[in-house]
Scaffold this active site. Structure first.
Site, PDB file in Angstrom:
ATOM      1  CB  THR A 139      91.649  44.103  61.026  1.00  0.00           C
ATOM      2  OG1 THR A 139      91.539  42.874  61.741  1.00  0.00           O
ATOM      3  CG2 THR A 139      91.705  43.798  59.545  1.00  0.00           C
TER       4      THR A 139
ATOM      5  CE  LYS B 219      87.096  42.767  67.822  1.00  0.00           C
ATOM      6  NZ  LYS B 219      87.902  43.538  66.860  1.00  0.00           N
TER       7      LYS B 219
ATOM      8  CE1 TYR C  50      89.693  43.884  69.961  1.00  0.00           C
ATOM      9  CE2 TYR C  50      90.549  45.944  69.052  1.00  0.00           C
ATOM     10  CZ  TYR C  50      90.455  44.561  69.023  1.00  0.00           C
ATOM     11  OH  TYR C  50      91.128  43.851  68.048  1.00  0.00           O
TER      12      TYR C  50
END
Length: 311
Positions: free
Chosen positions: A53, A171, A142
Site C-alpha cells: 500500500t 504477514k 511478507y
C-alpha cells in the site's frame, strides 16, 4: 524500539500507511506525519510503512529510509513500528533493514523477492541471510503471492521459525485461508501471523492469529482496531459486535480495489484533506473519473466507519 525485545506484544491492527506524494510526485513528509498521527489518535495498535500500500517499488532506497525516519519521529515508542524493508534485490533489502534497525524499528517486514520466482530453498536462504545479518531485530516474512508470483510454503516458514530465534512471524496476504491454518499447524501458535487480506482479518483470529495489516485501516482505523479489541474481549456480545464491524467494513474493503490499491484510498484521503494530493507514482495512475461513481457509492455505504470509533 521497546517492542523489539518482545515481539509477541506486536498484535492487533497494524496500519499499513500509504506514502503521500505531492502533486509533482515528491514524497510528502508533512502529510505522512499527519497520517501517522491520525492512526495513533484512532487507536491503531501499530504502524507499518513500505508495504504494498505504501508503493515501495516506486521509491528509491533513500526515499524509503527517509519515510521510516519520519514515522519513527512521530511514533516514538507509543506503538510498534514494522516498516517494510524488502526488495527484489538482496543488497537493497539488507540496506533498508539495517536502516530500520538503526532508526529503532520494532521489527522488519520483508517481502518475498518478486519477479524472479525463487524456489522454496532459495526463499529459505534469502530469509536466513536477513535473519543472520540482524540477529537482534525481529524479522517478519511478507507473503503476497498475487504480487510476487511466489508463495512461501508452510514448511519453509517452519524451517525459518525453528532455525532463527529472530524470525518471529509472517504477514499472510493470500486468499487461500487453508494456507493460514497450515502455517500455524506447522509452526505452532507461538508464530505470529497477521492477515493482509481484509476479509480474512477477523477469521484469522479464530485460528490464533496475532492480528492484521489491513489497508482499510487507512480509511477506518478506529473501526479496524476496535474489531480486534472486541474479538479479544472474548464474551459472546463482544464477539458478535466484532462480526458486525467485519460486515460493516465490506463497502470500504471493496472501495480499496475499485482500481489498483492505493489509488482509490489516496483519492478519498485527499478529499478528506488528510493528504495534499492523490498522486500515485507510475506505473500506477490516480483514481480515474470512470471509477469515481463506484468509489463514491461505496464511501456512502461505509463512510460512517471513517469516523473515529473509540472503546
Amino acid at each position: 524500539m521497546k517492542f523489539r525485545s518482545d515481539p509477541s506484544l506486536i498484535r492487533g491492527s497494524i496500519a499499513p500507511v500509504v506514502t503521500p506524494f505531492t502533486a509533482d510526485g515528491a514524497v510528502d513528509h508533512e502529510s505522512l506525519a499527519g497520517l501517522i498521527r491520525f492512526q495513533l489518535e484512532s487507536g491503531s495498535h501499530g504502524v507499518s510503512l513500505g508495504g504494498s500500500t505504501g508503493e515501495p517499488s516506486a521509491q528509491s532506497v533513500a526515499e524509503r529510509i527517509a519515510g521510516m525516519r519520519t514515522a519513527v519521529e512521530v511514533i516514538g515508542d507509543r506503538v510498534p513500528f514494522l516498516p517494510g524493508t524488502g526488495s527484489h534485490k538482496l543488497d537493497e533489502t539488507l540496506e533498508l533493514t539495517a536502516a530500520a534497525q538503526e532508526l529503532g524499528a520494532d521489527a522488519a517486514l520483508v517481502i518475498t523477492p518478486y519477479y524472479a520466482r525463487p524456489t522454496q530453498e532459495a526463499l529459505y536462504q534469502w530469509y536466513a541471510t536477513v535473519a543472520r545479518e540482524f540477529p537482534d531485530l525481529p524479522v517478519v516474512a511478507y507473503n503476497v503471492p498475487s504480487r510476487t508470483a511466489v508463495d512461501i510454503a508452510p514448511e519453509t516458514v517452519r524451517r525459518l521459525f525453528t532455525d532463527f530465534e529472530n524470525f518471529v512471524g509472517v504477514k499472510e496476504t493470500t486468499k487461500d485461508f487453508e494456507h493460514f491454518s497450515r502455517v500455524l499447524h506447522a509452526c505452532g501458535r507461538s508464530l505470529l501471523v497477521w492477515s493482509g487480506i481484509e476479509l480474512l482479518c477477523l477469521p484469522l483470529l479464530a485460528l490464533g492469529g496475532a492480528g492484521f495489516v489491513s489497508a482499510v485501516a487507512n480509511l477506518a482505523p478506529g473501526a479496524v482496531a476496535r474489531m480486534y479489541e472486541l474479538w479479544e474481549a472474548g464474551d459472546a456480545e463482544s464477539m458478535d459486535a466484532a462480526r458486525d464491524l467485519h460486515y460493516r467494513l465490506h463497502p470500504l474493503v471493496d472501495l480499496l480495489f475499485v482500481e489498483t490499491n492505493p489509488a482509490p484510498v489516496k483519492w478519498v484521503l485527499a478529499q478528506q484533506g488528510r493528504i495534499a494530493s492523490p498522486y500515485v507514482r507510475p506505473p500506477l495512475i490516480v483514481q480515474t473519473e470512470a471509477g469515481l461513481p463506484r468509489v463514491r457509492g461505496l464511501l456512502a455505504e461505509g463512510g460512517d466507519l471513517t469516523q473515529q470509533i473509540g472503546a
